[in-house]
Design an enzyme around this catalytic site. Structure first.
Site, PDB file in Angstrom:
ATOM      1  N   LYS A   1       0.848  -1.202   0.000  1.00 53.80           N
ATOM      2  CA  LYS A   1       0.000   0.000   0.000  1.00 53.80           C
ATOM      3  C   LYS A   1       0.885   1.255   0.000  1.00 53.80           C
ATOM      4  O   LYS A   1       2.094   1.165   0.238  1.00 53.80           O
ATOM      5  CB  LYS A   1      -0.943  -0.006   1.209  1.00 53.80           C
ATOM      6  CG  LYS A   1      -0.261   0.066   2.559  1.00 53.80           C
ATOM      7  CD  LYS A   1      -1.266  -0.203   3.663  1.00 53.80           C
ATOM      8  CE  LYS A   1      -0.607  -0.304   5.010  1.00 53.80           C
ATOM      9  NZ  LYS A   1      -0.964   0.711   5.952  1.00 53.80           N
TER      10      LYS A   1
ATOM     11  N   TYR B   1      16.215  30.135   5.619  1.00 57.56           N
ATOM     12  CA  TYR B   1      15.050  30.846   6.163  1.00 57.56           C
ATOM     13  C   TYR B   1      15.137  30.955   7.686  1.00 57.56           C
ATOM     14  O   TYR B   1      15.417  29.966   8.371  1.00 57.56           O
ATOM     15  CB  TYR B   1      13.764  30.101   5.810  1.00 57.56           C
ATOM     16  CG  TYR B   1      13.367  30.216   4.345  1.00 57.56           C
ATOM     17  CD1 TYR B   1      13.042  31.446   3.787  1.00 57.56           C
ATOM     18  CD2 TYR B   1      13.310  29.083   3.543  1.00 57.56           C
ATOM     19  CE1 TYR B   1      12.686  31.540   2.456  1.00 57.56           C
ATOM     20  CE2 TYR B   1      12.936  29.166   2.203  1.00 57.56           C
ATOM     21  CZ  TYR B   1      12.627  30.403   1.668  1.00 57.56           C
ATOM     22  OH  TYR B   1      12.264  30.506   0.354  1.00 57.56           O
TER      23      TYR B   1
HETATM   24  C1  LIG Z   1      -3.968  -3.816   8.556  1.00 65.73           C
HETATM   25  C2  LIG Z   1      -2.494  -3.749   8.323  1.00 65.73           C
HETATM   26  N1  LIG Z   1      -1.819  -4.891   8.198  1.00 65.73           N
HETATM   27  C3  LIG Z   1      -0.484  -4.894   7.990  1.00 65.73           C
HETATM   28  C4  LIG Z   1       0.240  -3.718   7.911  1.00 65.73           C
HETATM   29  C5  LIG Z   1       1.740  -3.768   7.730  1.00 65.73           C
HETATM   30  O1  LIG Z   1       2.333  -3.339   8.917  1.00 65.73           O
HETATM   31  P1  LIG Z   1       3.907  -3.126   9.053  1.00 65.73           P
HETATM   32  O2  LIG Z   1       4.282  -2.101   8.043  1.00 65.73           O
HETATM   33  O3  LIG Z   1       4.084  -2.602  10.441  1.00 65.73           O
HETATM   34  O4  LIG Z   1       4.544  -4.447   8.812  1.00 65.73           O
HETATM   35  C6  LIG Z   1      -0.429  -2.513   8.055  1.00 65.73           C
HETATM   36  C7  LIG Z   1       0.330  -1.255   7.998  1.00 65.73           C
HETATM   37  O5  LIG Z   1      -0.022  -0.188   8.387  1.00 65.73           O
HETATM   38  C8  LIG Z   1      -1.838  -2.521   8.267  1.00 65.73           C
HETATM   39  O6  LIG Z   1      -2.522  -1.372   8.405  1.00 65.73           O
END
Ligand SMILES: Cc1ncc(COP(=O)(O)O)c(C=O)c1O
Length: 358
Positions: free
Chosen positions: A35, A253
């Site tokens: 994602k 800045y």
């Molecule tokens: C529902 C869910 N599963 C798995 C993950 C993966 O987690 P991580 O990046 O801590 O391994 C996330 C990440 O935010 C998540 O929201």
């Protein structure tokens, strides 16, 4: 010559990290979480690199899954937030996606789809994070009411709030409460993210969801963690100007950095519009000519200024590593009062991702 600001994506490190984390859980399956454009690395890049080792991928929203399909990725994709509107159920079915459903409204949408055109669903349970999911007390009733929408592919999912913190007993209580309920439902379970896969062996269930660890992120607060993951992104730029500064003169800045001796300041072609955090403090390390140099002055939109007084011969064109093998992303995150997840995901589209294979 074009600007030399790039995020180098290390294919070998991605493969190593996924394999080493998945190997911790040999009796369960693991999927890479891609994602947010694979935590800033480029979801298509990462899915192509990992598709032979990760038999599924996870994304947050269906649009992310469709972008992978458009690029020819064929593995089933788990959509962690499920459907945001009814038409996403159809899109999920057409694109071989599994929706993680967290509320009744989503299941009602699914119910309205033709029986032979329903995607597989997983059910999310809120075991204590209090973000998404059916409550521990409701899930049995929900699973019974919507039994006709579940299948032999259904998995019961939960997510930990504190899995990176080995000293936090909340993870144990979350897991125990979840297990009690999930065992009664009789479906396989998916609990562990990457910190949990490393730190909480009992949570390595049917499917582990590996995110930040795959990207070389910090998976444990424990110094003793012996699962070694490598940086998968080198963020680099180059020196675009060098100037001498007299004692008492300020830089950038707000003149937040003032020279206390004759100093040499190099200007580097990266700024907060590229995703380099504006909150990085004076003194944040970077690497140039094999030595550490330090941020001097506020981060601008397109540039930063670094103190290179102690480094000989710094010149226009020199490569500067903002994070990577030499300057850890965690160190920079600490200087910006944030976490590595945020730094990775905020690299902007202006920065080309260059995939490097060994
Ligand atoms: C529902 C869910 N599963 C798995 C993950 C993966 O987690 P991580 O990046 O801590 O391994 C996330 C990440 O935010 C998540 O929201």
């Amino acid at each position: 010559m074009s600007r030399q600001t790039q995020a180098i994506i290390h294919a070998d490190a991605l493969l190593h990290n996924f394999k080493v984390l998945a190997a911790l859980a040999p009796s369960s399956q693991s999927m890479a979480v891609v994602k947010a454009d694979a935590y800033g690395h480029g979801a298509v890049n990462v899915a192509r690199i990992l598709q032979h080792v990760s038999s599924r991928f996870a994304v947050a929203i269906i649009e992310e899954a469709i972008a992978l399909r458009d690029a020819g990725i064929t593995a089933p994709i788990v959509v962690l937030e499920g459907a945001h509107q009814i038409k996403e159920c159809k899109m999920a079915f057409q694109n071989n996606c599994i929706l993680v459903m967290h509320c009744e409204e989503q299941l009602e949408w699914l119910d309205k789809c033709p029986k032979d055109k329903r995607p597989h669903v997983w059910l999310k349970v809120d075991s204590g994070m209090h973000r998404l999911g059916f409550s521990l007390s409701d899930i049995e009733t929900v699973a019974a009411k919507y039994r006709h929408l579940l299948s032999d592919q259904t998995v019961i999912v939960t997510h930990f709030a504190c899995a990176d913190d080995l000293d936090n007993s909340f993870t144990d209580s979350q897991f125990t409460a979840f297990k009690q309920v999930a065992d009664k439902l009789g479906f396989p379970t998916s609990v562990a993210n990457s910190p949990a896969t490393v730190n909480w062996p009992e949570s390595r269930n049917a499917w582990n969801r590996l995110g930040v660890g795959v990207y070389g992120g910090a998976v444990s607060t424990s110094q003793k963690c012996d699962t070694e993951v490598y940086p998968t992104m080198t963020l680099r730029s180059s020196v675009i100007a060098v100037r001498d500064i007299a004692p008492g003169e300020g830089v950038g800045y707000g003149q937040t950095w003032v020279a206390d001796k004759p100093s040499k300041i190099a200007t580097v072609g990266i700024g907060y519009a590229d995703g380099y955090p504006r909150h990085c403090k004076n003194g944040t390390p970077v690497m140039v000519r094999g030595k550490r140099a330090f941020l001097a002055g506020r981060v601008s939109m397109d540039m930063i200024t670094i103190d290179v007084t102690h480094i000989d011969n710094v010149a226009v064109g020199d490569v500067v590593e903002l994070w990577g093998q030499n300057v850890s992303i965690q160190e920079v995150a600490t200087c910006a009062d944030t976490i590595d997840y945020e730094l990775m995901t905020r690299i902007s589209q202006r920065v080309p991702r260059i995939v490097k294979y060994l």
